[in-house]
Scaffold this motif. Structure first.
Motif, PDB file in Angstrom:
ATOM      1  N   ARG A  32       0.806  -1.262   0.052  1.00  0.00           N
ATOM      2  CA  ARG A  32       0.132   0.149   0.068  1.00  0.00           C
ATOM      3  C   ARG A  32       0.645   1.273   0.189  1.00  0.00           C
ATOM      4  O   ARG A  32       0.321   2.315  -0.712  1.00  0.00           O
ATOM      5  CB  ARG A  32      -0.976   0.077   1.233  1.00  0.00           C
ATOM      6  N   THR A  33       1.912   1.228   0.750  1.00  0.00           N
ATOM      7  CA  THR A  33       2.676   2.606   0.814  1.00  0.00           C
ATOM      8  C   THR A  33       3.419   2.650  -0.900  1.00  0.00           C
ATOM      9  O   THR A  33       3.211   3.846  -1.093  1.00  0.00           O
ATOM     10  CB  THR A  33       3.968   2.448   1.619  1.00  0.00           C
ATOM     11  N   ALA A  34       3.571   1.809  -1.572  1.00  0.00           N
ATOM     12  CA  ALA A  34       4.282   1.808  -2.839  1.00  0.00           C
ATOM     13  C   ALA A  34       3.065   2.455  -3.890  1.00  0.00           C
ATOM     14  O   ALA A  34       3.028   3.094  -4.612  1.00  0.00           O
ATOM     15  CB  ALA A  34       4.625   0.444  -3.467  1.00  0.00           C
ATOM     16  N   VAL A  35       1.918   1.828  -3.645  1.00  0.00           N
ATOM     17  CA  VAL A  35       0.595   2.234  -4.317  1.00  0.00           C
ATOM     18  C   VAL A  35       0.442   3.736  -4.126  1.00  0.00           C
ATOM     19  O   VAL A  35       0.196   4.421  -5.027  1.00  0.00           O
ATOM     20  CB  VAL A  35      -0.433   1.352  -4.052  1.00  0.00           C
ATOM     21  N   LEU A  36       0.219   4.309  -2.890  1.00  0.00           N
ATOM     22  CA  LEU A  36      -0.106   5.559  -2.670  1.00  0.00           C
ATOM     23  C   LEU A  36       1.035   6.390  -2.970  1.00  0.00           C
ATOM     24  O   LEU A  36       0.686   7.500  -3.481  1.00  0.00           O
ATOM     25  CB  LEU A  36      -0.136   5.859  -1.148  1.00  0.00           C
ATOM     26  N   THR A  37       2.356   6.117  -3.214  1.00  0.00           N
ATOM     27  CA  THR A  37       3.412   6.914  -3.643  1.00  0.00           C
ATOM     28  C   THR A  37       3.003   7.165  -5.377  1.00  0.00           C
ATOM     29  O   THR A  37       3.421   8.184  -5.698  1.00  0.00           O
ATOM     30  CB  THR A  37       4.914   6.244  -3.543  1.00  0.00           C
ATOM     31  N   THR A  38       3.003   6.078  -6.012  1.00  0.00           N
ATOM     32  CA  THR A  38       2.446   6.158  -7.316  1.00  0.00           C
ATOM     33  C   THR A  38       1.225   7.040  -7.596  1.00  0.00           C
ATOM     34  O   THR A  38       1.359   7.805  -8.564  1.00  0.00           O
ATOM     35  CB  THR A  38       2.263   4.896  -7.760  1.00  0.00           C
ATOM     36  N   LEU A  39       0.418   7.042  -6.898  1.00  0.00           N
ATOM     37  CA  LEU A  39      -0.832   7.810  -6.845  1.00  0.00           C
ATOM     38  C   LEU A  39      -0.243   9.328  -6.602  1.00  0.00           C
ATOM     39  O   LEU A  39      -0.812  10.202  -7.119  1.00  0.00           O
ATOM     40  CB  LEU A  39      -1.969   7.341  -6.253  1.00  0.00           C
ATOM     41  N   LEU A  40       0.334   9.632  -5.432  1.00  0.00           N
ATOM     42  CA  LEU A  40       0.666  10.958  -5.462  1.00  0.00           C
ATOM     43  C   LEU A  40       1.670  11.459  -6.499  1.00  0.00           C
ATOM     44  O   LEU A  40       1.425  12.844  -7.008  1.00  0.00           O
ATOM     45  CB  LEU A  40       1.374  10.950  -3.792  1.00  0.00           C
ATOM     46  N   ARG A  41       2.584  10.779  -7.083  1.00  0.00           N
ATOM     47  CA  ARG A  41       3.290  11.250  -8.294  1.00  0.00           C
ATOM     48  C   ARG A  41       2.650  11.646  -9.318  1.00  0.00           C
ATOM     49  O   ARG A  41       2.463  12.640 -10.096  1.00  0.00           O
ATOM     50  CB  ARG A  41       4.251  10.309  -8.722  1.00  0.00           C
ATOM     51  N   ALA A  42       1.321  10.593  -9.425  1.00  0.00           N
ATOM     52  CA  ALA A  42       0.490  11.204 -10.860  1.00  0.00           C
ATOM     53  C   ALA A  42      -0.480  12.368 -10.477  1.00  0.00           C
ATOM     54  O   ALA A  42      -0.526  13.144 -11.445  1.00  0.00           O
ATOM     55  CB  ALA A  42      -0.655   9.800 -10.877  1.00  0.00           C
ATOM     56  N   LYS A  43      -0.953  12.412  -9.066  1.00  0.00           N
ATOM     57  CA  LYS A  43      -1.736  13.651  -8.945  1.00  0.00           C
ATOM     58  C   LYS A  43      -0.773  14.900  -9.176  1.00  0.00           C
ATOM     59  O   LYS A  43      -1.248  15.905  -9.939  1.00  0.00           O
ATOM     60  CB  LYS A  43      -2.180  13.646  -7.482  1.00  0.00           C
ATOM     61  N   TYR A  44       0.382  14.954  -8.681  1.00  0.00           N
ATOM     62  CA  TYR A  44       1.080  16.375  -8.747  1.00  0.00           C
ATOM     63  C   TYR A  44       1.988  16.289 -10.356  1.00  0.00           C
ATOM     64  O   TYR A  44       1.942  17.423 -10.564  1.00  0.00           O
ATOM     65  CB  TYR A  44       2.127  16.296  -7.640  1.00  0.00           C
ATOM     66  N   ALA A  45       2.053  15.158 -10.897  1.00  0.00           N
ATOM     67  CA  ALA A  45       2.546  15.330 -12.206  1.00  0.00           C
ATOM     68  C   ALA A  45       1.287  15.776 -13.329  1.00  0.00           C
ATOM     69  O   ALA A  45       1.677  16.471 -14.173  1.00  0.00           O
ATOM     70  CB  ALA A  45       2.943  13.864 -12.711  1.00  0.00           C
ATOM     71  N   GLN A  46       0.039  15.524 -12.883  1.00  0.00           N
ATOM     72  CA  GLN A  46      -0.994  15.814 -13.650  1.00  0.00           C
ATOM     73  C   GLN A  46      -1.862  17.040 -13.229  1.00  0.00           C
ATOM     74  O   GLN A  46      -2.452  17.518 -14.076  1.00  0.00           O
ATOM     75  CB  GLN A  46      -2.103  14.490 -13.885  1.00  0.00           C
ATOM     76  N   HIS A  47      -1.527  17.763 -12.095  1.00  0.00           N
ATOM     77  CA  HIS A  47      -1.897  18.771 -11.719  1.00  0.00           C
ATOM     78  C   HIS A  47      -0.606  19.865 -11.459  1.00  0.00           C
ATOM     79  O   HIS A  47      -0.521  20.188 -10.193  1.00  0.00           O
ATOM     80  CB  HIS A  47      -3.030  18.645 -10.807  1.00  0.00           C
ATOM     81  N   PRO A  48      -0.224  20.539 -12.232  1.00  0.00           N
ATOM     82  CA  PRO A  48       1.019  21.301 -12.029  1.00  0.00           C
ATOM     83  C   PRO A  48       0.624  22.579 -10.811  1.00  0.00           C
ATOM     84  O   PRO A  48       1.466  22.816 -10.206  1.00  0.00           O
ATOM     85  CB  PRO A  48       1.250  22.140 -13.373  1.00  0.00           C
ATOM     86  N   LEU A 101       2.256  22.310  -3.334  1.00  0.00           N
ATOM     87  CA  LEU A 101       3.243  21.072  -2.399  1.00  0.00           C
ATOM     88  C   LEU A 101       4.682  22.053  -2.286  1.00  0.00           C
ATOM     89  O   LEU A 101       5.287  21.921  -1.240  1.00  0.00           O
ATOM     90  CB  LEU A 101       3.209  19.863  -3.036  1.00  0.00           C
ATOM     91  N   LEU A 102       5.048  22.318  -3.530  1.00  0.00           N
ATOM     92  CA  LEU A 102       6.514  22.810  -3.524  1.00  0.00           C
ATOM     93  C   LEU A 102       6.594  24.090  -2.444  1.00  0.00           C
ATOM     94  O   LEU A 102       7.853  24.272  -1.971  1.00  0.00           O
ATOM     95  CB  LEU A 102       6.814  23.245  -4.901  1.00  0.00           C
ATOM     96  N   ALA A 103       5.433  24.904  -2.491  1.00  0.00           N
ATOM     97  CA  ALA A 103       5.500  26.013  -1.702  1.00  0.00           C
ATOM     98  C   ALA A 103       5.695  25.737  -0.146  1.00  0.00           C
ATOM     99  O   ALA A 103       6.053  26.690   0.710  1.00  0.00           O
ATOM    100  CB  ALA A 103       4.567  26.898  -1.743  1.00  0.00           C
ATOM    101  N   THR A 104       5.548  24.332   0.225  1.00  0.00           N
ATOM    102  CA  THR A 104       5.724  24.115   1.629  1.00  0.00           C
ATOM    103  C   THR A 104       7.158  23.900   2.118  1.00  0.00           C
ATOM    104  O   THR A 104       7.564  23.579   3.255  1.00  0.00           O
ATOM    105  CB  THR A 104       5.007  22.944   1.930  1.00  0.00           C
ATOM    106  N   ASP A 105       8.046  24.102   0.988  1.00  0.00           N
ATOM    107  CA  ASP A 105       9.566  24.096   1.391  1.00  0.00           C
ATOM    108  C   ASP A 105       9.751  22.892   1.747  1.00  0.00           C
ATOM    109  O   ASP A 105       9.654  21.840   1.206  1.00  0.00           O
ATOM    110  CB  ASP A 105      10.053  25.284   2.120  1.00  0.00           C
TER     111      ASP A 105
END
Length: 381
Positions: A301-317, A323-327
C-alpha cells in the motif's frame, strides 16, 4: 541526562514529553528496582504521579530510596529477587532531586545547572575578575556532583580543566583539595577553554555537507477535511488525498487519489469501478471496506500511494506548486480512519505526510534538472 530515553504521557489530549531513569522504591521494608519517569510539566511518576515538591517528600521519607541497607530484600518485577550484600549508592536525596530538577529543565529546552555554569565560565573568560570567578565556581558547585564530570562533554579529561579554571592559581580543585593549582596548570586550563571556544565557533560556521538536519520551514498540519468541489485557491487543502483532483491511470480516471487508492485495494476487479464511481472519497472508502482486500495489500500500500501521489502532482501542476511552496516543512497529516496514514495527535505513523514529503523532494529534484530515471515501480491495474 536524557539521551535516547524518550517517552511521553498524554494529559487532556496533550502529549507531555518525558524520560526515565532507574530508581529504588522502598515499600514495606523491601526494595523494588523500577523506572522513575520524569515529565516536562514537572510531574514525576514514582509509583504514582507527584509534583517536584511531592517527589522531594518521597525522597525525605525514603519511599524513593537512596540509602540501601545491607541484607535487605530487593526485587526487579518478574525478573529477579536478591539481597543487598555490601550496597553502595552514589546518590543522596539532595543529589537525586537536583538531577530530576535538571531533567525537567532539559525537557523544556531551558538551561540546566550545567548550562548555567558554562554561561558563568564564559562571563569569567570575557572579564577575568575574581568576582566573576567566584560566580563561576558557585555555578560549578551547583551542578549535581554525579553530573559534573559530564559538564564539558570531554570523556577523556572529564571536568578537570573546569575545576582548575574556577579554582584559580593557588586555589584548590574539588578532586584534589590538598593540591593547590599551579600557574602552569591554570595557564593550561585557559588554553584549553580558548581552544574549545575556537572549535565551537568553527563548528557553528561549518555548513553541513548534506544540508540541515531539521526543517527550516515550520511544520504544516493538514487537518481532516471533506472538500467536495475543487477551488481556485484551495491552499493546503489541495494536499489532502480526498481533494477532488482527477488522476488518469492507464486510461482509467479516478476522481481523487483516495478514490484510486480504495478502488485499487479491492480484490474483485468487478467491484473497482463502483468504488471509483462513488460521489466522494468517504463513500469510496466505505464501499471498499466491505469488500475483500487484494492479497499482499498491506505490504504494497505505501508503494501504491506513492505512485498515486506522483500521478496527482504530475497531472496537476498548480497543485504541485502548492506542495513545492511548503519548502521542507514537516507535513503532519490527519486521517480519522487510520493511524497508519495519519499522525492523529501523535498517535499515528503519518505515512501520508511522509510520502508527500518524498514526492515534494522529487518535484524539487525535477525542477533543478536532477534526473532520477526509471524507478521500475509496480504497474497499477
Amino acid at each position: 541526562m536524557i539521551g535516547s530515553r524518550i517517552t511521553h504521557r498524554v494529559a487532556d489530549g496533550v502529549r507531555v514529553p518525558g524520560t526515565w531513569r532507574h530508581a529504588f522504591i522502598r515499600n514495606g521494608g523491601s526494595y523494588f528496582l523500577t523506572d522513575l519517569f520524569v515529565y516536562a510539566d514537572g510531574l514525576v511518576d514514582c509509583w504514582g504521579l507527584v509534583t517536584l515538591d511531592g517527589f522531594e517528600e518521597k525522597l525525605r521519607t525514603g519511599w524513593v530510596a537512596t540509602d540501601l541497607e545491607a541484607g535487605a530484600r530487593v526485587s526487579a518485577h518478574e525478573m529477579a529477587l536478591w539481597k543487598f550484600d555490601e550496597p553502595h549508592s552514589w546518590l543522596t536525596p539532595e543529589l537525586l532531586l537536583a538531577e530530576v530538577r535538571d531533567t525537567v529543565e532539559q525537557l523544556n529546552g531551558r538551561p540546566d545547572s550545567t548550562d548555567r555554569c558554562l554561561a558563568a565560565v564564559d562571563a569569567f573568560l570575557a572579564d577575568r575578575t575574581e568576582e566573576n570567578r567566584a560566580t563561576a565556581r558557585e555555578a560549578y558547585l551547583a551542578i549535581p556532583e554525579t553530573q559534573r564530570h559530564y559538564a564539558l562533554g570531554d570523556m577523556d579529561r572529564k571536568d578537570w580543566q573546569l575545576q582548575v579554571l574556577v579554582a584559580g592559581p593557588g586555589g584548590y580543585p574539588e578532586d584534589r583539595p590538598d593540591d593547590p593549582v599551579t600557574q602552569e596548570a591554570y595557564d593550561s586550563a585557559l588554553a584549553y577553554f580558548e581552544q574549545r571556544d575556537r572549535s565551537a565557533a568553527a563548528r557553528a560556521a561549518r555548513v553541513p555537507a548534506d544540508g540541515p538536519d531539521t526543517p527550516f520551514a515550520p511544520a504544516i498540519h493538514l487537518y481532516q477535511t471533506f472538500v467536495r468541489e475543487p477551488s481556485d485557491d484551495p491552499g493546503t487543502n489541495a494536499l489532502r488525498n480526498d481533494y477532488p483532483a482527477p488522476i488518469d491511470l492507464g486510461g482509467v480516471t479516478y476522481a481523487s487519489v483516495a478514490h484510486a487508492y480504495w478502488a485499487l485495494s479491492v480484490a474483485d476487479p468487478g467491484t473497482r469501478p463502483a468504488v471509483a464511481a462513488e460521489d466522494n472519497a468517504h463513500a469510496a472508502r466505505t464501499l471498499a471496506a466491505d469488500a475483500p482486500r487484494r492479497d499482499g495489500w498491506e505490504q504494497a500500500r505505501t508503494a501504491v500511494l506513492t505512485t498515486l501521489l506522483r500521478a496527482k502532482y504530475a497531472q496537476h501542476p498548480a497543485l504541485a506548486e502548492i506542495l513545492l511552496a511548503t519548502d521542507d516543512a514537516t507535513l503532519v497529516y490527519d486521517d480519522m480512519d487510520s493511524c497508519f496514514w495519519g499522525d492523529n495527535g501523535g498517535r499515528g505513523r503519518n505515512w501520508t505526510g511522509r510520502l508527500l514529503e518524498l514526492v515534494r523532494s522529487e518535484l524539487h529534484a525535477a525542477r533543478t534538472g536532477f534526473t532520477l530515471g526509471e524507478t521500475g515501480g509496480p504497474a497499477l491495474a
